[in-house]
Design a protein around this motif. Structure first.
Motif, PDB file in Angstrom:
ATOM      1  N   SER A  62       0.822  -1.215   0.000  1.00 37.07           N
ATOM      2  CA  SER A  62       0.000   0.000   0.000  1.00 37.07           C
ATOM      3  C   SER A  62       0.859   1.269   0.000  1.00 37.07           C
ATOM      4  O   SER A  62       0.391   2.328  -0.429  1.00 37.07           O
ATOM      5  N   ASN A  63       2.117   1.164   0.456  1.00 31.19           N
ATOM      6  CA  ASN A  63       2.996   2.330   0.496  1.00 31.19           C
ATOM      7  C   ASN A  63       3.812   2.531  -0.780  1.00 31.19           C
ATOM      8  O   ASN A  63       4.490   3.554  -0.906  1.00 31.19           O
ATOM      9  N   LEU A  64       3.765   1.594  -1.706  1.00 25.37           N
ATOM     10  CA  LEU A  64       4.484   1.781  -2.970  1.00 25.37           C
ATOM     11  C   LEU A  64       3.845   2.918  -3.746  1.00 25.37           C
ATOM     12  O   LEU A  64       2.629   3.114  -3.706  1.00 25.37           O
ATOM     13  N   GLN A  65       4.674   3.660  -4.463  1.00 27.41           N
ATOM     14  CA  GLN A  65       4.167   4.798  -5.232  1.00 27.41           C
ATOM     15  C   GLN A  65       3.203   4.314  -6.303  1.00 27.41           C
ATOM     16  O   GLN A  65       3.490   3.352  -7.019  1.00 27.41           O
ATOM     17  N   HIS A  69      -0.511   7.208 -14.884  1.00 27.37           N
ATOM     18  CA  HIS A  69      -0.057   7.061 -16.273  1.00 27.37           C
ATOM     19  C   HIS A  69       1.465   7.007 -16.295  1.00 27.37           C
ATOM     20  O   HIS A  69       2.135   7.421 -15.348  1.00 27.37           O
ATOM     21  N   LEU A  70       2.022   6.483 -17.381  1.00 23.42           N
ATOM     22  CA  LEU A  70       3.454   6.218 -17.470  1.00 23.42           C
ATOM     23  C   LEU A  70       4.328   7.465 -17.425  1.00 23.42           C
ATOM     24  O   LEU A  70       5.474   7.391 -17.000  1.00 23.42           O
ATOM     25  N   SER A  71       3.823   8.616 -17.821  1.00 27.80           N
ATOM     26  CA  SER A  71       4.668   9.814 -17.810  1.00 27.80           C
ATOM     27  C   SER A  71       5.077  10.201 -16.385  1.00 27.80           C
ATOM     28  O   SER A  71       6.033  10.942 -16.209  1.00 27.80           O
ATOM     29  N   GLN A  72       4.380   9.695 -15.390  1.00 28.86           N
ATOM     30  CA  GLN A  72       4.740   9.959 -14.003  1.00 28.86           C
ATOM     31  C   GLN A  72       6.002   9.206 -13.566  1.00 28.86           C
ATOM     32  O   GLN A  72       6.574   9.500 -12.547  1.00 28.86           O
ATOM     33  N   CYS A  73       6.415   8.248 -14.372  1.00 26.54           N
ATOM     34  CA  CYS A  73       7.595   7.425 -14.031  1.00 26.54           C
ATOM     35  C   CYS A  73       8.895   8.114 -14.417  1.00 26.54           C
ATOM     36  O   CYS A  73       9.944   7.503 -14.365  1.00 26.54           O
ATOM     37  N   GLY A  74       8.833   9.338 -14.868  1.00 29.07           N
ATOM     38  CA  GLY A  74      10.053  10.039 -15.232  1.00 29.07           C
ATOM     39  C   GLY A  74      10.394   9.870 -16.702  1.00 29.07           C
ATOM     40  O   GLY A  74      11.540   9.977 -17.100  1.00 29.07           O
ATOM     41  N   GLY A  75       9.409   9.543 -17.521  1.00 30.82           N
ATOM     42  CA  GLY A  75       9.620   9.433 -18.942  1.00 30.82           C
ATOM     43  C   GLY A  75      10.162   8.088 -19.397  1.00 30.82           C
ATOM     44  O   GLY A  75      10.378   7.877 -20.564  1.00 30.82           O
ATOM     45  N   ALA A  76      10.401   7.174 -18.474  1.00 31.35           N
ATOM     46  CA  ALA A  76      10.909   5.853 -18.851  1.00 31.35           C
ATOM     47  C   ALA A  76       9.815   5.072 -19.579  1.00 31.35           C
ATOM     48  O   ALA A  76       8.630   5.257 -19.313  1.00 31.35           O
ATOM     49  N   SER A  77      10.243   4.207 -20.481  1.00 33.04           N
ATOM     50  CA  SER A  77       9.254   3.408 -21.194  1.00 33.04           C
ATOM     51  C   SER A  77       8.655   2.343 -20.305  1.00 33.04           C
ATOM     52  O   SER A  77       7.554   1.859 -20.537  1.00 33.04           O
ATOM     53  N   VAL A  78       9.392   1.953 -19.275  1.00 31.98           N
ATOM     54  CA  VAL A  78       8.900   0.979 -18.308  1.00 31.98           C
ATOM     55  C   VAL A  78       9.146   1.548 -16.918  1.00 31.98           C
ATOM     56  O   VAL A  78      10.239   1.989 -16.610  1.00 31.98           O
TER      57      VAL A  78
END
Length: 79
Positions: A62-65, A69-78
């Protein structure tokens, strides 16, 4: 006894419960938390055995970010 009723899980049961590999669990125990990596779930040692408390795993999950949407991951494709 089903995994959902147990309070203490083995490595195999934990990997299945959190949908991660056993190697992830082993590596995270050995290396601890590393930058840009999924944090290690908490574990306990009972003698030489490694165990995971289901309540700890539920809290860890439950504490994991969370991302919408994927753009929240810092622009990484995965993420």
């Amino acid at each position: 006894m089903s995994t959902s009723n147990k309070k203490v899980l083995s490595e195999i049961e934990t990997a299945e419960y959190i949908s991660m590999s056993r190697s992830f669990l082993r590596q995270s125990r050995m290396e601890g938390n590393r930058e840009n990596r999924t944090p290690a779930p908490p574990f306990i040692k009972i003698g030489r055995s490694v165990r995971y408390l289901k309540d700890d795993l539920d809290l860890w999950l439950s504490n994991l970010q969370k991302f919408s949407h994927l753009s929240q991951c810092g622009g990484a494709s995965v993420c």
